[in-house]
Design an enzyme around this catalytic site. Structure first.
Site, PDB file in Angstrom:
ATOM      1  CD  GLU A 277      -2.543   1.154   2.739  1.00 47.37           C
ATOM      2  OE1 GLU A 277      -3.516   1.915   2.865  1.00 47.37           O
ATOM      3  OE2 GLU A 277      -2.150   0.384   3.653  1.00 47.37           O
TER       4      GLU A 277
ATOM      5  CE  LYS B  88      -8.764   1.251   3.303  1.00 47.61           C
ATOM      6  NZ  LYS B  88      -7.668   1.555   4.255  1.00 47.61           N
TER       7      LYS B  88
ATOM      8  CB  CYS C 153      -4.873  -1.251   4.785  1.00 41.82           C
ATOM      9  SG  CYS C 153      -4.268  -1.089   6.485  1.00 41.82           S
TER      10      CYS C 153
END
Length: 496
Positions: free
Chosen positions: A263, A320, A374
């Site tokens: 990430e 995301k 994440c």
């Protein structure tokens, strides 16, 4: 001095002792979570909690003891929450103790309510059912936070395989069911039922693990772990150091089918990332490269996963969609931003904007991936309502989570997601633990925490579609509802 005598009366002393015992039992119960994984301490601690519950006189007393038990449990299981606030101590350090106090105390309120309601309407059987239901509620309430749920104590044991049928809620029901069964009226029957639940689920899981040895897709993935400490990651003098580490490991000899960076692995906004992108394509030398970056889309920042194909072109992108509250965004962020309050990982007061939702991305050489960035991994619902992938791909920066428990608890949840879906899982983490996990949750290859390095590993084949991946939590909701109705009807008949 009557007031002095009352303050130190035997009843008050006994009350304080019970309160301290409640708190201590919660701490012991949390030892079932990673990295300790001491489920054999956690279960007796829950047994102690049930004994305290049985000895309450009213709902108020039950709520107090349940809250203290929850504070002890969440205080230990989630103490890593202070770590993100210590990255920039001058700016955020003062928030660290409040974060732990409010998070553990707030989550414990749910357990307090569980104990109070259960005490008012029923006995241990009701407590088991409502407790599991509240743990399910915790995964969706206020965007949800299903971290350190009770059922996670089984991660890494054969019992974890039951998640393929009912997810984490079933694991929680097994744990609390074993303990609750010991309170059935006849001692021999109680012990027999508790032992049967444990041995049956353990044996089924063991059979699954033995019978399902990992099979290779004959595809290899390279995971690059630059080990960029969070307090150094964005320093101007360190940005080229970490970037060069990734380039060097990408260009090493080998023949991977795809290379994965973690990430936010480049420090440049995606639309301004040249010449970095050209250097990445040169290092990859025709191998598809997946990396994390920040993108600026429609006037807002996005936390993004990008696929660079064999030609060096950016072929796919995933934004995301499940953001971290107070981390990647702050509620009413535009207003609070004017007061200097921003999310820990945010670029401005409003923080990042969410993407449109779960989707598959095609990675040349590896097939269709279900990408997660994440925090998104901790929510099973983020893996549903999309076509079935060939594997799950998580890129993450666990440097935020410290070095003791947070990264290992995040990895444990990745193992659980693999079991629930029956899919292999690829995990590229900035500081670790990067890993390849097979469809029954075994870590077949990994890099240690806080180490610079790379990993070439074979990607296992997926398992058939699991019951949980098809139906999600609905079967467990129905089971809990029917069970609650059954327990209440039995109690009503007993009173009649």
């Amino acid at each position: 001095m009557p007031g002095f005598d009352a303050a130190f009366s035997p009843d008050k002393a006994r009350s304080w002792r019970v309160s301290l015992i409640s708190l201590a039992l919660g701490v012991c119960a949390a030892l079932g979570q990673a990295p300790w994984s001491l489920w054999w301490i956690s279960l007796p601690a829950f047994l102690g909690a049930f004994l305290l519950y049985k000895r309450t006189f009213d709902a108020g007393q039950a709520a107090w003891r349940g809250w203290l038990f929850g504070v002890g449990y969440f205080g230990l299981a989630l103490f890593w929450i202070v770590e993100p606030f210590l990255v920039d101590i001058a700016r955020h350090g003062w928030m660290a103790p409040f974060a732990l106090i409010f998070l553990s105390g707030g989550l414990a309120l749910l357990w307090a309510a569980t104990w109070a309601v259960s005490r008012r309407i029923g006995g241990v059987g009701v407590l088991v059912i409502i407790w599991v239901a509240v743990e399910m509620l915790r995964s969706v309430l206020f965007t949800g936070f299903p971290w350190a749920t009770i059922g996670h104590i089984w991660i890494g044991t054969p019992v974890m395989q039951m998640a393929a049928f009912g997810g984490a809620p079933l694991l929680s029901l097994i744990a609390l069911g074993i303990v609750g069964a010991l309170f059935l009226p006849r001692r021999t029957v109680a012990i027999g039922i508790a032992a049967t639940i444990f041995t049956t689920t353990w044996t089924i899981g063991l059979v699954i693990l033995i019978s399902q040895q990992p099979t290779k897709m004959e595809k290899t993935v390279r995971l690059v772990q630059p080990n960029a400490a969070q307090h150094l990651k964005w320093k101007s003098e360190m940005i080229p150091v970490f970037f060069q580490r990734q380039l060097s490991m990408t260009s090493l000899k080998g023949d991977p089918d795809a290379i994965i960076w973690p990430e936010t692995s480049i420090a440049y906004r995606l639309d301004r990332a040249e010449p970095a992108l050209s250097l990445m394509a040169e290092a990859a030398a025709g191998t598809p490269l997946v990396f994390g970056a920040n993108a600026f889309v429609d006037g807002a920042y996005r936390n993004t996963l990008v696929v660079m194909d064999e030609t060096g072109s950016l072929s796919e992108r995933y934004d995301k969609h499940h953001l971290v509250p107070f981390g990647e965004y702050v509620p009413f962020g535009d207003l609070l931003g004017q007061l200097g309050i921003a999310g820990l990982a945010a670029r401005d007061g409003g923080g990042f904007a969410p993407g449109p939702g779960p989707q598959l991305v095609e990675i040349p050489g590896l097939g269709k991936a279900l990408p997660l960035i994440c925090y998104e991994l901790i929510f099973p619902r983020n893996l549903r309502n999309v076509p079935r992938a060939d594997y799950i791909l998580q890129i993450t920066n666990d440097a935020w989570f410290g070095e003791i428990s947070g990264p290992y608890q995040h990895l444990a949840q990745a193992m659980l997601r693999a079991v629930e879906q029956g899919l292999p899982l690829i995990r590229a983490a900035n500081t670790g633990v990067s890993a390849v996990i097979d469809p029954v949750g075994r870590v077949i290859a990994n890099t240690p925490l806080n180490r610079e390095g790379y990993l070439d590993a074979d990607l296992p084949n997926p398992n058939p579609v699991t019951f949980y991946s098809e139906w999600g939590d609905w079967p467990m909701r129905i089971v809990l509802l029917i069970s609650l109705c059954g327990v209440l009807v039995t109690r009503i008949r007993a009173h009649d």
